[in-house]
Design a protein around this motif. Structure first.
Motif: not given
Length: 370
Positions: A179, A191, A221
């Motif tokens: 990211d 995430r 991410s």
């Protein structure tokens, strides 16, 4: 769960937009109905309930999945034969259930509670309108600093620009976060740590909607916390959900192969090993290829220049014994540190974007998805 043969004369038609309706439930058994409604709720589906074959024309044929209670088998015996019929009961010792399944053309006989997870998965599949799974590509560096993350981002950005549903997955918790590379470290969305407790099935639509959207693609991410791993079963559930949505999934892989990374490798269609044209890098890449190749059958090599005398991309591929994807071109703009710089592959006519577009064109044709 056992498959039962039956003549098929009608298939449920696909719904518009890739998403189908909920299943059709046929039963008068209130206890069984409560169980089936609970399982539909767990799968995120809203069923249609009848005591017998629906009077509304086409309702039986159009339902993506039909769950017939064992109590209702006699009442649906004359219905048109079709795929996707499951006879559901609770009496494990009733041998007559197999005869009734054949009489209604059921594909499966399911006994509750043992078959609950299987049934939740099937209901969720039809609710999501599962079609062709995503073409899933993993990118891994032959050595540190090989440019694997840059190529993974460029592949994802290019895929999204070509109009494909695209998910970019950061499988390297120590890589700094994809990211960040895409300029979206503050973007709203979940995430990896949020999925650490995932078990069983993760809804593909819910997963997609929960992730940050950057440059027309979704990104999974890592955050800036202390967690550097998620359990393998969570990795398996999340990647399976991502693949069910179709399009493409690009995974940036670390060079260390732990249990979580091994789960990712089992779900890849293609692996791309990024190798700088250096003898030490080729030697290091050989060890990575050996480890990855124990799980992933289709591993290819992409080579980065510049080249020393006597070494080019074909020689690197020959030394590694891998098919050659091509030479990864240098994107001049990526060499200049600039907070406002475009992400890798964002310039449509740039050399990196052209390389990635050609990769997708070839790979989608090979996969039969184009």
């Amino acid at each position: 769960m056992t498959t039962v043969a039956g003549t098929v004369t009608h298939d449920p038609p696909p719904a518009a937009g890739g998403r189908q309706g909920g299943p059709l439930i046929v039963t008068e058994d209130s206890e069984l109905l409560d169980d089936l409604l609970r399982l539909c709720a767990a799968a995120g589906a809203t069923p249609e309930v009848h005591h017998g074959v629906p009077e509304r024309r086409g309702s039986w044929e159009a339902a993506p999945l039909v769950l017939v209670g064992d109590d209702a088998a006699r009442r649906v015996r004359g219905a048109a034969r079709r795929r996707g019929v499951v006879l559901v009961g609770k009496d494990q010792d009733d041998s007559g259930v197999w005869r009734r399944a054949v009489e209604i053309g059921a594909e499966h006989v399911l006994m509750l509670p043992d078959g609950e997870q299987w049934l939740v998965d099937r209901i969720a599949d039809v609710a999501e309108g599962v079609g062709r799974p995503a073409l899933t590509v993993g990118v891994i560096g032959g050595r540190g600093g090989a440019g694997a993350s840059t190529l993974a981002c460029a592949l994802a950005v290019t895929s999204a620009r070509e109009g494909l549903r695209t998910l970019l997955v950061d499988a390297d918790p120590l890589g700094g976060g994809l990211d960040v590379l895409l300029g979206g470290e503050t973007a709203d969305g979940l995430r990896w740590p949020a999925f650490a407790s995932s078990r069983g099935r993760v809804g593909g639509g819910a997963l997609e909607e929960s992730l940050p959207e950057l440059h027309s693609l979704r990104v999974l991410s890592w955050d800036r916390g202390d967690r550097i791993a998620v359990p393998p079963q969570a990795v398996r559930a999340v990647l399976a959900a991502a693949r069910r949505r179709g399009g493409t999934v690009v995974v940036d892989l670390p060079r260390r192969i732990d249990d979580g990374v091994a789960e990712v490798l089992t779900q890849l269609d293609i692996g791309v090993l990024v190798v700088p044209a250096e003898l030490r890098a080729v030697a290091a890449a050989g060890r990575v290829a050996s480890a990855v190749g124990m799980v992933l059958r289709d591993l290819r090599v992409a080579v980065r220049g510049p080249y020393p005398p006597g070494l080019d991309e074909r020689e690197v591929a020959r030394l590694l014994g891998l098919p050659l994807v091509g030479e990864v071109p240098v994107e001049p703009g990526l060499l200049r540190p600039d907070e406002d710089a475009a992400p890798p592959g964002a310039v449509p006519r740039g050399p990196l974007a052209r390389f990635c577009k050609e990769f997708w064109e070839r790979s989608l044709v090979e996969a039969g998805a184009a």
